[in-house]
Motif scaffolding. Structure first.
Motif, PDB file in Angstrom:
ATOM      1  N   SER A 102     -41.155  46.253  41.293  1.00 26.39           N
ATOM      2  CA  SER A 102     -39.912  46.868  40.848  1.00 26.39           C
ATOM      3  C   SER A 102     -39.352  47.926  41.787  1.00 26.39           C
ATOM      4  O   SER A 102     -38.156  48.157  41.770  1.00 26.39           O
ATOM      5  N   LEU A 103     -40.202  48.568  42.599  1.00 24.10           N
ATOM      6  CA  LEU A 103     -39.649  49.579  43.511  1.00 24.10           C
ATOM      7  C   LEU A 103     -39.192  48.964  44.827  1.00 24.10           C
ATOM      8  O   LEU A 103     -38.565  49.614  45.644  1.00 24.10           O
ATOM      9  N   ASN A 109     -39.310  41.578  47.971  1.00 28.11           N
ATOM     10  CA  ASN A 109     -40.057  40.752  47.023  1.00 28.11           C
ATOM     11  C   ASN A 109     -40.265  39.344  47.577  1.00 28.11           C
ATOM     12  O   ASN A 109     -41.368  38.801  47.539  1.00 28.11           O
ATOM     13  N   THR A 145     -32.734  46.952  44.137  1.00 31.25           N
ATOM     14  CA  THR A 145     -34.114  47.194  43.740  1.00 31.25           C
ATOM     15  C   THR A 145     -34.465  46.222  42.613  1.00 31.25           C
ATOM     16  O   THR A 145     -33.689  46.061  41.676  1.00 31.25           O
ATOM     17  N   GLY A 147     -36.453  46.254  40.167  1.00 27.87           N
ATOM     18  CA  GLY A 147     -36.570  46.802  38.819  1.00 27.87           C
ATOM     19  C   GLY A 147     -35.238  46.890  38.095  1.00 27.87           C
ATOM     20  O   GLY A 147     -35.187  46.963  36.872  1.00 27.87           O
ATOM     21  N   ARG A 154     -34.244  38.698  37.078  1.00 27.92           N
ATOM     22  CA  ARG A 154     -35.703  38.766  37.241  1.00 27.92           C
ATOM     23  C   ARG A 154     -36.328  37.380  37.197  1.00 27.92           C
ATOM     24  O   ARG A 154     -37.299  37.101  37.890  1.00 27.92           O
TER      25      ARG A 154
ATOM     26  N   ASP B 193     -46.707  48.163  42.996  1.00 28.12           N
ATOM     27  CA  ASP B 193     -45.754  47.906  41.924  1.00 28.12           C
ATOM     28  C   ASP B 193     -46.331  47.020  40.823  1.00 28.12           C
ATOM     29  O   ASP B 193     -46.010  47.190  39.655  1.00 28.12           O
ATOM     30  N   ASN B 194     -47.156  46.046  41.196  1.00 26.70           N
ATOM     31  CA  ASN B 194     -47.693  45.113  40.204  1.00 26.70           C
ATOM     32  C   ASN B 194     -48.839  44.321  40.820  1.00 26.70           C
ATOM     33  O   ASN B 194     -48.610  43.324  41.509  1.00 26.70           O
TER      34      ASN B 194
END
Lengths: 256, 334
Positions: A102-103, A109, A145, A147, A154, B193-194
């Motif tokens: 999320s950050l 990602n 971002t 998040g 998502r 984060d995860n």
């Protein structure tokens, strides 16, 4: 449709699940489930809540250890391997509840997945991440971002990351859950494209029409047992399936 | 030039000016200034190391003093007992600390969160108690002296120690920036984060954690060796003091966890505070505690984190951005 399935099944299966079992204490969640997935095939998994669908997918993906049974992928026994190793081998699972980093940005990602799951060097990883975001329509949001994304965002990110890993088989866990009808339609198109590019798919979904239009075969689970396996229409119309969803009386009443 | 590139240039310029100033201090600075900087840098290095473990790899250790102490005692053994040149022994102390840390990782990595934290502290205490009571060879509770340092003239000794401390601080900073920019760094930020999600996209979570844990323990060992190289005397209570982890945690919380800039700012604030609070002795600890609690309640991202959430600033280039060769598509409906 039956013909297509049988021709795809010829030869060595891409993924072979054999006798998978999962027990938590006295409760058996998945009981002796076996099936094969051919390269490029798409299988839908249906079943009432608590039927063991997610657990089955997690055992195939490697986040839950099976009590018995084997998972063979491209002729290699993966049963003892971690989710990380299975992902690098090309067997990638998306989470039912999206797990964004999320950050980090959307771009980062996708890049994590391409460089780790895809085991690619810097430039190749960037190409792969770019391609994945382009396909899922998230490229515009590359600087956002993770998040801060909406639910659809998502879910798309979850799919982008899975694609960036360069999967040969994709395990989708209720990726359409919680989306609007319009969003579901978009997702069906996207999954059709992914499938057309040669990626095999196992898709758990409660939205039956989404499954029916996307897969060539359905597997139905109930109380951890495989109760039906075949062409989608045949499975939906089978007595075992109806009994699982509607109970004995309706199934027999309708048959009578 | 984009705003970001300008920021990175400013960051690089600041780093170079600071580095030049630090290296030149022995030529113009007083011995007092030199000692103050050394002390400042110990804490900065330990804070950076702790931030690396906790802020990125999610390992909230409160047992880093174990490796500070092991590094200090390793220096005693190498220099005093085995007769190595103490300066050349310094890198070896890091290797020794990492070797000792490896078996503890087998134990610790079975635990998560608070259990990991408590176990790391128990391990540190166990080592301290063992050295204190049971290993006569290491001098027991009275500790040992580094008399072999007497072979060097005092000014030379202090200058070399000073430069080694500057070196290890820069090294740990460069190592961290380099790691965070690499493939490992992407994996680390994802784990931060995860962790489960990171495993799901192929990040080797445990292996990455172990690399970070061993690197952090080794670096803490080197810092420990350098601290006691200037102290000239090692006692278990001092070498394995909880302060070697408590103050770094304070620094990271004040400055901003999970950033490279945060601990630098935190260390400056800590040092200034300590200069003023030192007169109040035990009360100063209470003040540090209250400040840390206030920070966690009102600005949990720390000073740098709060700045960053308001403005998009980054002095060290760590984040990855869409390369220019992919022309940014116009904002269109997706």
């Amino acid at each position: 449709m039956t013909q297509e399935t049988s021709s795809a099944r010829r030869g060595e299966p891409l993924l072979s699940v054999s006798g998978l079992c999962k027990r938590y204490g006295a409760v058996t969640v998945v009981s002796d489930v076996s099936f094969d997935l051919a390269a490029g095939e798409a299988i839908g998994v249906l079943g009432p809540n608590g039927a063991g669908k997610t657990t089955l997918l997690k055992m195939i993906g490697g986040t839950v250890a099976a009590n018995a049974g084997t998972v063979t992928f491209q002729g290699q026994d993966l049963t003892r391997l971690s989710a990380e190793a299975r992902c690098r081998a090309g067997l990638v699972r998306t989470n039912q509840v999206p797990a964004p980093f999320s950050l980090m940005t959307v771009w980062e990602n996708a890049l994590v997945a391409a460089s780790h799951g895809g085991a690619l060097s810097r430039r190749a990883a960037e190409d792969r991440a770019h391609e994945a975001l382009l396909r899922t329509g998230l490229l515009d949001r590359h600087h956002s971002t993770a998040g801060g994304l909406s639910l659809m965002g998502r879910k798309r990110l979850e799919l982008s990351r899975a694609l960036a890993c360069g999967p040969k088989a994709l395990l989708l866990d209720e990726i359409a859950g919680g989306l609007s009808d319009y969003e579901v339609k978009e997702l069906i198109d996207l999954i059709a494209q992914i499938r057309a590019s040669g990626v095999a798919i196992i898709w758990i979904e409660h939205i039956v029409h989404a499954l029916m239009s996307s897969v060539s075969r359905l597997i139905a689970l109930d109380f951890g047992n495989k109760i039906a396996d075949g062409a989608p229409r045949d499975v939906i119309e089978s007595e075992a399936f109806r009994r699982a969803y509607f109970g004995d009386s309706i199934a027999t009443a309708e048959l009578a | 030039m984009t705003a970001l590139q300008t920021q990175h240039r400013i960051g690089a310029a600041l780093a170079l000016v600071t580095l030049a100033a630090l290296i030149s201090v022995p030529y113009w600075g007083s011995a007092y200034l030199q000692r103050s900087i050394v002390e400042f840098l110990y804490f900065l290095a330990l804070a950076q190391i702790w931030n690396f473990m906790a802020g990125y790899a999610g390992m909230f250790s409160i047992g880093q003093q174990a490796w500070v102490g092991v590094g200090a005692y390793a220096l005693i053994v190498l220099a005093q007992d085995l007769g190595l040149n103490p300066f050349w022994a310094v890198p070896l102390t890091g290797v020794i600390a990492a070797v000792f840390a490896l078996p503890t990782s087998w134990l610790l990595f079975r635990l998560k969160g608070a259990y990991f934290a408590v176990a790391s502290w128990v391990i540190a205490e166990t080592i301290r108690l063992a050295v204190n009571a049971d290993i006569n060879w290491l001098g027991g509770g009275r500790g040992r002296s580094l008399t072999t340092m007497g072979q060097f003239e005092r000014g030379f000794r202090e200058d070399v120690t000073y430069l080694l401390v500057v070196g290890i601080t820069i090294l740990s900073l460069v190592l961290m920036v380099w790691m965070l920019r690499s493939r490992i760094g992407l994996g680390l930020m994802a784990m931060r984060d995860n962790a489960a999600g990171a495993g799901g996209v192929g990040v080797a979570v445990n292996r990455t954690r172990r690399i970070v844990y061993l690197a952090a323990s080794g670096l803490a060992g080197v810092v420990g060796a350098l601290i006691f190289m200037s102290a000239l005397n090692v006692r278990p209570d001092a070498a394995f003091s909880i302060n070697w982890v408590a103050y770094p945690i304070f620094i990271v919380i004040i400055g901003g966890i999970g950033t490279i800039e945060g601990p630098i700012i935190g260390a400056i604030v800590f040092y200034i505070l300590r200069e003023y609070l030192d007169d109040f002795e035990a009360w100063s600890l209470l003040a540090f505690g209250l400040i840390a609690i206030a920070m966690m309640l009102f600005a949990p991202k720390g000073i740098w984190g709060s700045i960053q959430s308001r403005w998009d600033i980054e002095l060290f280039p760590i984040r990855r951005r869409l390369p220019a060769r992919f022309s940014t598509p116009s904002t269109q409906e997706t």
